[in-house]
Design a protein around this motif. Sequence first.
Motif, PDB file in Angstrom:
ATOM      1  N   MET A  70       0.812  -1.218   0.000  1.00 25.41           N
ATOM      2  CA  MET A  70       0.000   0.000   0.000  1.00 25.41           C
ATOM      3  C   MET A  70       0.844   1.267   0.000  1.00 25.41           C
ATOM      4  O   MET A  70       0.681   2.120  -0.882  1.00 25.41           O
ATOM      5  CB  MET A  70      -0.962  -0.006   1.188  1.00 25.41           C
ATOM      6  N   PRO A  71       1.752   1.455   0.980  1.00 23.99           N
ATOM      7  CA  PRO A  71       2.548   2.693   0.941  1.00 23.99           C
ATOM      8  C   PRO A  71       3.491   2.772  -0.241  1.00 23.99           C
ATOM      9  O   PRO A  71       3.748   3.859  -0.769  1.00 23.99           O
ATOM     10  CB  PRO A  71       3.324   2.651   2.271  1.00 23.99           C
ATOM     11  N   CYS A  74       1.385   3.728  -3.385  1.00 30.72           N
ATOM     12  CA  CYS A  74       0.870   5.098  -3.255  1.00 30.72           C
ATOM     13  C   CYS A  74       1.990   6.123  -3.443  1.00 30.72           C
ATOM     14  O   CYS A  74       1.791   7.143  -4.106  1.00 30.72           O
ATOM     15  CB  CYS A  74       0.215   5.282  -1.888  1.00 30.72           C
ATOM     16  N   CYS A 111      -5.708  -1.416  -2.762  1.00 33.53           N
ATOM     17  CA  CYS A 111      -4.575  -0.663  -3.297  1.00 33.53           C
ATOM     18  C   CYS A 111      -4.983   0.166  -4.508  1.00 33.53           C
ATOM     19  O   CYS A 111      -4.493   1.285  -4.692  1.00 33.53           O
ATOM     20  CB  CYS A 111      -3.444  -1.625  -3.687  1.00 33.53           C
ATOM     21  N   LEU A 114      -6.715   3.348  -3.215  1.00 30.93           N
ATOM     22  CA  LEU A 114      -5.704   4.269  -2.694  1.00 30.93           C
ATOM     23  C   LEU A 114      -4.880   4.871  -3.824  1.00 30.93           C
ATOM     24  O   LEU A 114      -4.427   6.021  -3.736  1.00 30.93           O
ATOM     25  CB  LEU A 114      -4.798   3.539  -1.707  1.00 30.93           C
ATOM     26  N   LEU A 163      -4.379   6.788   3.203  1.00 29.10           N
ATOM     27  CA  LEU A 163      -3.512   5.607   3.156  1.00 29.10           C
ATOM     28  C   LEU A 163      -3.254   5.064   4.551  1.00 29.10           C
ATOM     29  O   LEU A 163      -3.386   3.856   4.793  1.00 29.10           O
ATOM     30  CB  LEU A 163      -2.184   5.961   2.479  1.00 29.10           C
ATOM     31  N   TRP A 167      -4.414   1.485   5.717  1.00 22.89           N
ATOM     32  CA  TRP A 167      -3.277   0.615   6.044  1.00 22.89           C
ATOM     33  C   TRP A 167      -3.381   0.119   7.473  1.00 22.89           C
ATOM     34  O   TRP A 167      -3.154  -1.067   7.739  1.00 22.89           O
ATOM     35  CB  TRP A 167      -1.986   1.402   5.826  1.00 22.89           C
TER      36      TRP A 167
END
Length: 202
Positions: A70-71, A74, A111, A114, A163, A167
């Motif tokens: 995810m991070p 993004c 995901c 995001l 996020l 998350w």
Amino acid sequence: LAVGYHPTKSKVGAKELHHELNKGLQDVGSVILFLLPAMGVVESIDHFDGFALVTLTIRKCMAGHKARLMPIICLFVFILSSVIDNLTATIVALKILRHVAADDKEHRHLCGGLTVMAANAGGVWSPVGDVTTTMLWIQGKVTAPRLVKALLVPALAAGFIPLFGVWWHWGRSHQPADEAEHAASHTGSWPSSRVPAEAEEE
């Protein structure tokens, strides 16, 4: 829409309805005409493994932990959308997600959502990240340093606060399974909750 303008009873209403329909069709048509070539270019690049290096780098950064995707995706889209169009950045990211998270549809959808927010936020603070800001920059109505200084922090907040929320929530509900899969991939053993049917029968 047609009921509100009463086109059968009023000529003015018919003209206004015609104007609104033309405007709507032009907006939709411009998006479609942009998406089709963009998707074609992205598909062509992917066909010749143009995203292989990016996919490999993301997998190395993940190191077997799904939560890290995810991070990573993004941040990648946030930076990418500052130099190319938001829609193109989103299409590229979704194509990469189909390679990186092909086996987990729910995680890929999270995901992907995001990614859309990160792409819109990333295109705000750069003078070349969006058509509108690019036109304002060309006309001299905004300057690149002032635009970045004024909008970088709000763009980061808009892109990464959602996020962190998603998350954190996803990590609370999936972290034990993620750690078990990571341990199994390194030790060669299966988690007790995911023992294959063949092993249970033996």
